[in-house]
Design a protein around this motif. Structure first.
Motif, PDB file in Angstrom:
ATOM      1  N   GLU A 154      75.314  36.285  87.227  1.00  0.00           N
ATOM      2  CA  GLU A 154      74.944  37.332  88.431  1.00  0.00           C
ATOM      3  C   GLU A 154      74.571  36.473  89.330  1.00  0.00           C
ATOM      4  N   THR A 155      73.893  35.150  89.662  1.00  0.00           N
ATOM      5  CA  THR A 155      73.712  34.256  90.558  1.00  0.00           C
ATOM      6  C   THR A 155      75.094  34.189  90.883  1.00  0.00           C
ATOM      7  N   ALA A 169      77.400  36.375  92.978  1.00  0.00           N
ATOM      8  CA  ALA A 169      76.778  36.582  94.611  1.00  0.00           C
ATOM      9  C   ALA A 169      77.124  35.275  95.443  1.00  0.00           C
ATOM     10  N   LEU A 170      76.677  34.198  94.901  1.00  0.00           N
ATOM     11  CA  LEU A 170      77.082  33.342  95.543  1.00  0.00           C
ATOM     12  C   LEU A 170      79.136  33.258  95.872  1.00  0.00           C
ATOM     13  N   ALA A 186      79.557  36.141  98.584  1.00  0.00           N
ATOM     14  CA  ALA A 186      78.689  35.303  99.858  1.00  0.00           C
ATOM     15  C   ALA A 186      78.906  34.984 101.129  1.00  0.00           C
ATOM     16  N   PRO A 244      65.940  35.381  89.808  1.00  0.00           N
ATOM     17  CA  PRO A 244      66.755  35.359  90.759  1.00  0.00           C
ATOM     18  C   PRO A 244      68.128  35.548  90.904  1.00  0.00           C
ATOM     19  N   THR A 245      68.910  36.437  91.490  1.00  0.00           N
ATOM     20  CA  THR A 245      70.825  36.493  91.381  1.00  0.00           C
ATOM     21  C   THR A 245      70.575  36.060  93.126  1.00  0.00           C
ATOM     22  N   GLU A 246      70.174  35.991  93.895  1.00  0.00           N
ATOM     23  CA  GLU A 246      69.814  35.305  95.102  1.00  0.00           C
ATOM     24  C   GLU A 246      71.040  33.458  94.919  1.00  0.00           C
ATOM     25  N   PRO A 247      71.999  33.766  95.411  1.00  0.00           N
ATOM     26  CA  PRO A 247      72.307  31.447  95.479  1.00  0.00           C
ATOM     27  C   PRO A 247      71.653  31.156  96.377  1.00  0.00           C
ATOM     28  N   THR A 248      70.428  29.797  96.255  1.00  0.00           N
ATOM     29  CA  THR A 248      69.943  28.909  96.901  1.00  0.00           C
ATOM     30  C   THR A 248      70.676  28.398  97.925  1.00  0.00           C
ATOM     31  N   LYS A 249      70.034  28.217  98.620  1.00  0.00           N
ATOM     32  CA  LYS A 249      71.017  27.295 100.443  1.00  0.00           C
ATOM     33  C   LYS A 249      71.035  26.318 100.017  1.00  0.00           C
TER      34      LYS A 249
END
Length: 124
Positions: free
Chosen positions: A82-83, A86-87, A90, A28-33
């Motif tokens: 990539e993550t 994205a971080l 964001a 996954p490329t979306e950073p976590t909370k």
């Protein structure tokens, strides 16, 4: 005369090992909370504008090195570059950077950190 066993037909063991460890799943490329929270907390504590440099660190993924307006350094480890990108995207207060002279000169490294980086002989 000694007899040398014939090599088995097929790929070399190294090739097999690499193929077996290769991941077929998409990371996954979306950073976590937690990653977002850590980066936002760093920016809140060390001021804006803060810079972020995304560096690959091998199998572990990537490291987002944060440099605050006060020169402090921090980092967030993410699964891939990539993550990391994205971080940085964001968080509005973070600007993407490279290790150029402006970024390096923005860091403030204290004497204790220099001793830690120098290793055990420097601390003896």
């Amino acid at each position: 005369m000694q007899r040398v066993p014939a090599r088995a037909v097929g790929p070399a063991p190294y090739t097999v090992a690499v193929a077996e460890t290769e991941s077929t799943e998409k990371t996954p490329t979306e950073p976590t909370k937690a990653q977002l929270s850590a980066a936002r907390g760093f920016v809140a504590e060390h001021g804006t504008p803060s810079k972020a440099v995304v560096e690959r660190i091998g199998r572990l993924g990537a490291r987002v090195v944060l440099v605050g307006a006060d020169g402090a350094m921090g980092d967030v480890v993410v699964p891939n570059a990539e993550t990391g990108a994205a971080l940085v995207e964001a968080i509005d207060a973070l600007e993407s950077a490279e290790w150029d002279s402006d970024t390096v000169n923005a860091t403030v490294i204290g004497a204790e950190h220099r001793r830690t980086m120098a290793g055990p002989r420097a601390r003896a």
